[in-house]
Design a protein around this motif. Sequence first.
Motif, PDB file in Angstrom:
ATOM      1  N   CYS A   1       0.740  -1.257  -0.014  1.00  0.00           N
ATOM      2  CA  CYS A   1      -0.142  -0.093   0.079  1.00  0.00           C
ATOM      3  C   CYS A   1       0.843   1.272  -0.088  1.00  0.00           C
ATOM      4  N   GLN A   2       2.076   1.260   0.604  1.00  0.00           N
ATOM      5  CA  GLN A   2       3.040   2.422   0.716  1.00  0.00           C
ATOM      6  C   GLN A   2       3.404   2.700  -0.657  1.00  0.00           C
ATOM      7  N   PHE A   3       3.574   1.675  -1.389  1.00  0.00           N
ATOM      8  CA  PHE A   3       3.958   1.937  -2.825  1.00  0.00           C
ATOM      9  C   PHE A   3       2.720   2.398  -3.800  1.00  0.00           C
ATOM     10  N   MET A   4       1.506   1.896  -3.459  1.00  0.00           N
ATOM     11  CA  MET A   4       0.429   2.241  -4.044  1.00  0.00           C
ATOM     12  C   MET A   4       0.025   3.720  -3.834  1.00  0.00           C
ATOM     13  N   SER A   5       0.424   4.272  -2.547  1.00  0.00           N
ATOM     14  CA  SER A   5      -0.164   5.614  -2.250  1.00  0.00           C
ATOM     15  C   SER A   5       0.761   6.708  -2.646  1.00  0.00           C
ATOM     16  N   PRO A   6       0.040   7.755  -3.235  1.00  0.00           N
ATOM     17  CA  PRO A   6       1.069   8.902  -3.444  1.00  0.00           C
ATOM     18  C   PRO A   6       1.270   9.706  -2.192  1.00  0.00           C
ATOM     19  N   LYS A   7       0.676   9.322  -1.042  1.00  0.00           N
ATOM     20  CA  LYS A   7       1.292   9.950   0.342  1.00  0.00           C
ATOM     21  C   LYS A   7       2.487   9.562   0.549  1.00  0.00           C
ATOM     22  N   THR A   8       2.745   8.199   0.451  1.00  0.00           N
ATOM     23  CA  THR A   8       3.975   7.602   1.184  1.00  0.00           C
ATOM     24  C   THR A   8       4.948   7.255  -0.006  1.00  0.00           C
ATOM     25  N   ASN A   9       4.595   7.264  -1.033  1.00  0.00           N
ATOM     26  CA  ASN A   9       5.506   7.079  -2.585  1.00  0.00           C
ATOM     27  C   ASN A   9       5.985   8.222  -3.225  1.00  0.00           C
TER      28      ASN A   9
ATOM     29  N   TYR B   1       8.780   3.217 -10.430  1.00  0.00           N
ATOM     30  CA  TYR B   1       7.930   2.902  -9.393  1.00  0.00           C
ATOM     31  C   TYR B   1       7.328   3.904  -8.678  1.00  0.00           C
ATOM     32  N   GLY B   2       7.189   4.989  -9.080  1.00  0.00           N
ATOM     33  CA  GLY B   2       6.420   6.226  -8.586  1.00  0.00           C
ATOM     34  C   GLY B   2       5.950   7.081  -9.361  1.00  0.00           C
ATOM     35  N   GLY B   3       5.246   8.095  -9.169  1.00  0.00           N
ATOM     36  CA  GLY B   3       4.535   8.881  -9.786  1.00  0.00           C
ATOM     37  C   GLY B   3       2.969   8.675 -10.339  1.00  0.00           C
ATOM     38  N   SER B   4       2.925   8.165 -11.527  1.00  0.00           N
ATOM     39  CA  SER B   4       1.601   7.810 -12.029  1.00  0.00           C
ATOM     40  C   SER B   4       1.101   6.547 -11.227  1.00  0.00           C
ATOM     41  N   LEU B   5      -0.374   6.482 -11.091  1.00  0.00           N
ATOM     42  CA  LEU B   5      -0.661   5.174 -10.687  1.00  0.00           C
ATOM     43  C   LEU B   5      -0.461   3.956 -11.391  1.00  0.00           C
ATOM     44  N   GLU B   6      -0.098   4.079 -12.442  1.00  0.00           N
ATOM     45  CA  GLU B   6       0.440   2.915 -13.234  1.00  0.00           C
ATOM     46  C   GLU B   6       1.822   2.576 -12.699  1.00  0.00           C
TER      47      GLU B   6
ATOM     48  N   GLY C   1      -8.224   7.931   3.678  1.00  0.00           N
ATOM     49  CA  GLY C   1      -8.698   8.960   4.624  1.00  0.00           C
ATOM     50  C   GLY C   1      -7.932   9.977   5.042  1.00  0.00           C
ATOM     51  N   VAL C   2      -6.813  10.248   4.335  1.00  0.00           N
ATOM     52  CA  VAL C   2      -5.844  11.389   4.537  1.00  0.00           C
ATOM     53  C   VAL C   2      -5.634  11.972   3.314  1.00  0.00           C
ATOM     54  N   ARG C   3      -5.369  13.341   3.610  1.00  0.00           N
ATOM     55  CA  ARG C   3      -5.059  14.264   2.271  1.00  0.00           C
ATOM     56  C   ARG C   3      -4.016  13.973   1.673  1.00  0.00           C
ATOM     57  N   GLY C   4      -3.996  13.581   0.344  1.00  0.00           N
ATOM     58  CA  GLY C   4      -2.975  13.155  -0.515  1.00  0.00           C
ATOM     59  C   GLY C   4      -2.577  11.933  -0.656  1.00  0.00           C
ATOM     60  N   GLY C   5      -3.593  11.063   0.080  1.00  0.00           N
ATOM     61  CA  GLY C   5      -3.371   9.551  -0.017  1.00  0.00           C
ATOM     62  C   GLY C   5      -4.400   8.834  -1.048  1.00  0.00           C
ATOM     63  N   LEU C   6      -4.751   7.547  -0.955  1.00  0.00           N
ATOM     64  CA  LEU C   6      -5.504   7.035  -1.948  1.00  0.00           C
ATOM     65  C   LEU C   6      -6.952   7.176  -1.602  1.00  0.00           C
ATOM     66  N   HIS C   7      -7.840   7.361  -2.806  1.00  0.00           N
ATOM     67  CA  HIS C   7      -9.348   7.735  -2.393  1.00  0.00           C
ATOM     68  C   HIS C   7      -9.964   6.782  -3.155  1.00  0.00           C
TER      69      HIS C   7
END
Length: 401
Positions: free
Chosen positions: A185-193, A199-204, A236-242
Amino acid sequence: MPDTIAHDSSAACFSAAKLNSLTLKNRFIKAGTFENMTSNGVPSDALNRFHGELADGGIAMTTLGYCAVENDGRLNENMMYMHEGIRPPLSVLIADLHQRGTMVSGQMGYCGGFSKNRHLSRRRPLGPSFGLNGLGIAQGMLFCDAMSVRDINAMVASYSRAATFMKSVGFDALEIHFGHGYGLCQFMSPKTNKRKDEYGGSLENRMRLPLRVLAAVREAVGDDFPLLGKISMTEGVRGGLHYDDAVEISKLLDKAGIDGIITSGGTSSMNPMIMFRGGNILPAMLKTEPSLVMRLILRLAGKAMFKDYPYKELYFLEQAKRIREAVNCKMIYVGGASSRASFDQLMAAGFDFIQLGRSLLSDPDLPNRAQADVNFVSRCTHCNECVATIESPEGIHCTQF
């Protein structure tokens, strides 16, 4: 809607259904949780009794929670990690559950940069990016380091080895944990990645590692072995997955061959209360947290991290329906299902299985009781005091009954 075995629609949750090649006797699955019954990472008699009681209560499949894929993937040193040293007790546990008529799933986990494991092979845990390791502060592990590509490749290999071991030891299904703020999930989330490579940037790009893990696990276990994936529909946090991200993530997992998606939410490291609706878990955690440092941190930052979300039945239903409409794989609902009326509503809405957590602590015989009583309502009060009992010497348990 995925194919299921023919059933009476008025009692669909008690009918058999297939998950890839596996047939489950009903639609109830125990959600993966850490029970704190694996001292030094070894399954105990208490863990056997815990899951055995659920088996006797009618659960179709129970989940052994947080089966870390390697030592450094554990949040703490009392969690299991998958290796030959635990084969004997793990085999006994699984065989006993099979004799009771219950299938067993193993939840594959990796902590990433969120760990207080004092047995790490390195100085700091590894996540997608350099950052704060809030869980490890009391152990002097204030930060996590960023994984190199070599580290990423090694992590994928760990998932493959763990999957091979888990199938060989008798698990009937595997659940890859893509949610709750842990490693994938840390890799999937723009909040932590915050990576700038592939392996970073776009959702893809952020999904590149999770999809590599899924492919590696699938190769290890074969096409006919059931693979589930648990996601956080929102952090549930700003900048995270929604929730919009969750639909696209689910499409990618479905296309990659996942057999079922479990639609959870929240993140253990930033906003756990989204998944634990009801009583705030902060007071109970302050009572049970053994570390003075962590208690001080909880007092200072707890109100910001542990927000209030009143309980209501089926609190993830509307967002989970969006995913149900977007994918072809099986759908496993989790989140506020604690009555026969809710179970029937989920079946009518096209969900294939129901994962249960807190309500099984208060009512370990829930499936049997719900089948016998069309007006069944769980005794669970959603006080959430059970969440803090994972630090209890007796392991996780309901504090009310």
